[in-house]
Design an enzyme around this catalytic site. Structure first.
Site, mmCIF file in Angstrom:
data_model
loop_
_atom_site.group_PDB
_atom_site.id
_atom_site.type_symbol
_atom_site.label_atom_id
_atom_site.label_comp_id
_atom_site.label_asym_id
_atom_site.label_seq_id
_atom_site.Cartn_x
_atom_site.Cartn_y
_atom_site.Cartn_z
ATOM 1 N N SER A 1 -4.993 2.526 4.513
ATOM 2 C CA SER A 1 -5.565 2.121 2.950
ATOM 3 C C SER A 1 -5.033 0.894 3.465
ATOM 4 C CB SER A 1 -4.179 2.033 2.034
ATOM 5 O OG SER A 1 -4.114 1.652 0.920
ATOM 6 N N LYS B 1 0.877 -0.655 0.747
ATOM 7 C CA LYS B 1 -0.202 -0.124 -0.218
ATOM 8 C C LYS B 1 0.230 1.487 0.145
ATOM 9 C CE LYS B 1 -3.515 -1.531 -0.626
ATOM 10 N NZ LYS B 1 -4.350 -2.447 -2.025
ATOM 11 N N HIS C 1 7.617 -7.533 -2.052
ATOM 12 C CA HIS C 1 7.066 -6.892 -0.676
ATOM 13 C C HIS C 1 8.238 -7.472 0.400
ATOM 14 C CE1 HIS C 1 3.357 -4.600 -2.050
ATOM 15 N NE2 HIS C 1 2.709 -5.838 -2.100
HETATM 16 S S1 PPS Z 1 -0.088 -3.152 -3.485
HETATM 17 O O1 PPS Z 1 -1.055 -3.811 -3.225
HETATM 18 O O2 PPS Z 1 0.725 -3.319 -2.331
HETATM 19 O O3 PPS Z 1 -0.164 -3.277 -4.869
HETATM 20 O O4 PPS Z 1 -0.616 -1.404 -2.832
HETATM 21 P P1 PPS Z 1 0.580 -0.458 -3.564
HETATM 22 O O5 PPS Z 1 -0.277 0.039 -5.750
HETATM 23 O O6 PPS Z 1 1.369 -0.096 -3.053
HETATM 24 O O7 PPS Z 1 -0.922 0.990 -2.861
HETATM 25 C C1 PPS Z 1 -2.503 1.475 -3.584
HETATM 26 C C2 PPS Z 1 -2.373 2.252 -3.264
HETATM 27 O O8 PPS Z 1 -2.070 3.316 -4.048
HETATM 28 C C3 PPS Z 1 -2.980 4.560 -4.830
HETATM 29 N N1 PPS Z 1 -2.525 4.491 -6.216
HETATM 30 C C4 PPS Z 1 -2.227 5.977 -6.126
HETATM 31 N N2 PPS Z 1 -2.019 7.078 -5.616
HETATM 32 C C5 PPS Z 1 -1.734 7.748 -6.154
HETATM 33 N N3 PPS Z 1 -1.794 8.044 -7.709
HETATM 34 C C6 PPS Z 1 -1.732 6.667 -8.724
HETATM 35 N N4 PPS Z 1 -1.382 6.770 -9.626
HETATM 36 C C7 PPS Z 1 -2.417 5.776 -7.640
HETATM 37 N N5 PPS Z 1 -1.851 4.500 -8.141
HETATM 38 C C8 PPS Z 1 -2.609 3.987 -6.559
HETATM 39 C C9 PPS Z 1 -4.333 3.678 -3.924
HETATM 40 O O9 PPS Z 1 -5.103 4.584 -4.669
HETATM 41 C C10 PPS Z 1 -3.996 2.851 -2.955
HETATM 42 O O10 PPS Z 1 -3.255 4.074 -1.742
HETATM 43 P P2 PPS Z 1 -5.183 4.450 -1.162
HETATM 44 O O11 PPS Z 1 -4.659 5.766 -0.027
HETATM 45 O O12 PPS Z 1 -6.301 2.571 -0.385
HETATM 46 O O13 PPS Z 1 -7.054 4.846 -2.110
#
Ligand code: PPS
Length: 303
Positions: free
Chosen positions: A148, A63, A118
Site C-alpha cells: 500500500s 497505511k 503516526h
Molecule cells: S494513511 O496515508 O496512513 O492515512 O493511510 P491509511 O488510511 O492508514 O491506509 C490506507 C489503506 O487503507 C485502506 N482503506 C480501507 N480498507 C478497507 N476498508 C475501508 N473502509 C478502508 N478505508 C481505507 C486503503 O484502501 C489503503 O489500503 P490499500 O491496500 O492501498 O488499498
C-alpha cells in the site's frame, strides 16, 4: 463553521511555504518525515502536547487503516449521523498531531477530540503518560502495508520517488523509508497497557468482522450505541462505500500534492494483496527479517 474550517484546510494545503517544502526531508531522531507536512516546530508541538483525559488518539504506522478508523470514530461520536463524515474532510475531523497544518484544529477541538498520529511511542510517552487519553493502535500485515505504501509513494508528491517495488521494500525493511521502521513502531506501541489507556486492533480483524470491531470500540470508549446505529456505521464504513466519499478518499487534495492520475488513495482495501506483489524470494527475505526483528516479543497477529 465546519465547512469554513474544512475549506481553509484545503487551501492551507496549497500554501506556498508548504509547496516549497515538497522535496524537504525533516528528521526526528533519525526518522525521515515529509517536510511538506512536518516542521521542527510541529514535531516539538506534538511532543509537548497537553492531552485531555477525554481525547481519543488514533495511532498507526502509515497505511494501516488510519482513514478507516477516523471514519468509524467520527460516526461513533455522531451516533451514526453521517453529516460530519459527509461534509468535513477526515483530516479536519481527526487532525494529525504532528503535521503543521493542523496545530489549531488539534488544539481547539471540543468534546472528545479525535487526534491522529503516526509518531512512534517514544515521542509521545511523556505527554500521554500525563493523561488518561484513550489510545487506539491499529496494526496491519506489514507485507500489505509495504504494498500500500509503495503505491502511495507513486501518487504522493511529498514522498520520495519509490523506484521499483523491490527498492521500496528494501527501505521498508531497513527502516530508512519515510516514517521509519514498521518494526520499531509496532514494538514501541505494544505492551503499553500499564502506561497508556490503549486498545489494540488489526486491519484484518476490522476486515473480518467490522460490526464486531465497532462494538469492541464502543466498549473501550464507554460509548454504547443501539444495534441499529452500529448497523448504519457498519454500512457507512465498508470500503465500497468509503471509497466514494470525497471527505475520506483524499480527492479534495490538489494534484500537485497527490497526483490522482497516478493512483487512488482508496486503492484496494484488501487483505493479502501482497501475494500479487511479492516474489517468493522477497517473501522469504521479509519473513527472515520479521522473525529477527520480532524475536523476544510476545506479539502474535492473525493475518
Ligand atoms: S494513511 O496515508 O496512513 O492515512 O493511510 P491509511 O488510511 O492508514 O491506509 C490506507 C489503506 O487503507 C485502506 N482503506 C480501507 N480498507 C478497507 N476498508 C475501508 N473502509 C478502508 N478505508 C481505507 C486503503 O484502501 C489503503 O489500503 P490499500 O491496500 O492501498 O488499498
Amino acid at each position: 463553521e465546519s465547512s469554513n474550517s474544512s475549506s481553509s484546510i484545503t487551501t492551507a494545503a496549497a500554501d506556498q511555504e508548504s509547496m516549497d517544502r515538497m522535496e524537504v526531508v525533516e528528521t526526528l531522531c533519525g526518522i525521515n518525515l515529509p517536510g511538506h507536512l512536518h516542521t521542527k516546530e510541529s514535531l516539538q508541538f506534538a511532543q509537548d502536547f497537553e492531552f485531555r483525559d477525554n481525547d481519543v488518539v488514533i495511532v498507526t504506522y502509515p497505511k494501516s487503516g488510519t482513514t478507516w478508523m477516523q471514519e468509524i470514530l467520527t460516526l461513533i461520536y455522531s451516533k451514526g449521523d453521517s453529516m460530519p463524515a459527509e461534509n468535513i474532510p477526515n483530516w479536519a475531523r481527526a487532525p494529525w498531531l504532528e503535521q503543521h497544518y493542523f496545530k489549531d484544529l488539534v488544539r481547539n477541538g471540543s468534546g472528545p477530540r479525535l487526534i491522529t498520529t503516526h509518531l512512534q511511542y517514544r515521542f509521545l510517552a511523556k505527554a500521554l503518560g500525563r493523561s488518561k487519553a484513550k489510545v487506539i493502535y491499529i496494526t496491519r500485515n506489514p507485507k500489505d502495508v509495504a504494498v500500500s505504501f509503495y503505491h502511495f509513494h507513486k501518487m504522493a508528491n511529498f514522498l520520495p520517488d519509490p523506484g521499483s517495488f523491490n527498492d521500496l521494500l528494501k527501505k521498508f525493511l531497513d527502516g530508512t523509508v519515510s516514517f521509519g521502521s514498521w518494526f520499531d513502531h509496532v514494538k514501541g506501541w505494544h505492551n503499553q497497557k500499564n502506561a497508556v489507556n490503549i486498545f489494540y486492533i488489526t486491519y484484518e480483524e476490522m476486515k473480518m468482522d467490522l460490526r464486531g470491531s465497532i462494538e469492541r470500540l464502543c466498549n473501550f470508549l464507554h460509548f454504547p450505541l443501539l444495534p441499529a446505529v452500529v448497523d448504519s456505521i457498519h454500512k457507512h464504513c465498508t470500503f465500497t462505500n468509503m471509497k466514494d466519499n470525497k471527505m475520506a478518499n483524499y480527492t479534495l487534495i490538489p494534484n500537485e500534492i497527490m497526483d490522482h492520475q497516478k493512483g487512488k488513495f482508496m486503492r484496494k482495501g484488501e487483505v493479502g494483496d501482497w501475494k500479487r506483489h511479492f516474489t517468493v524470494e522477497q517473501s522469504i527475505i521479509f519473513d527472515n527479517i520479521y522473525e529477527d526483528e520480532m524475536r523476544g516479543t510476545s506479539l502474535q497477529f492473525t493475518w
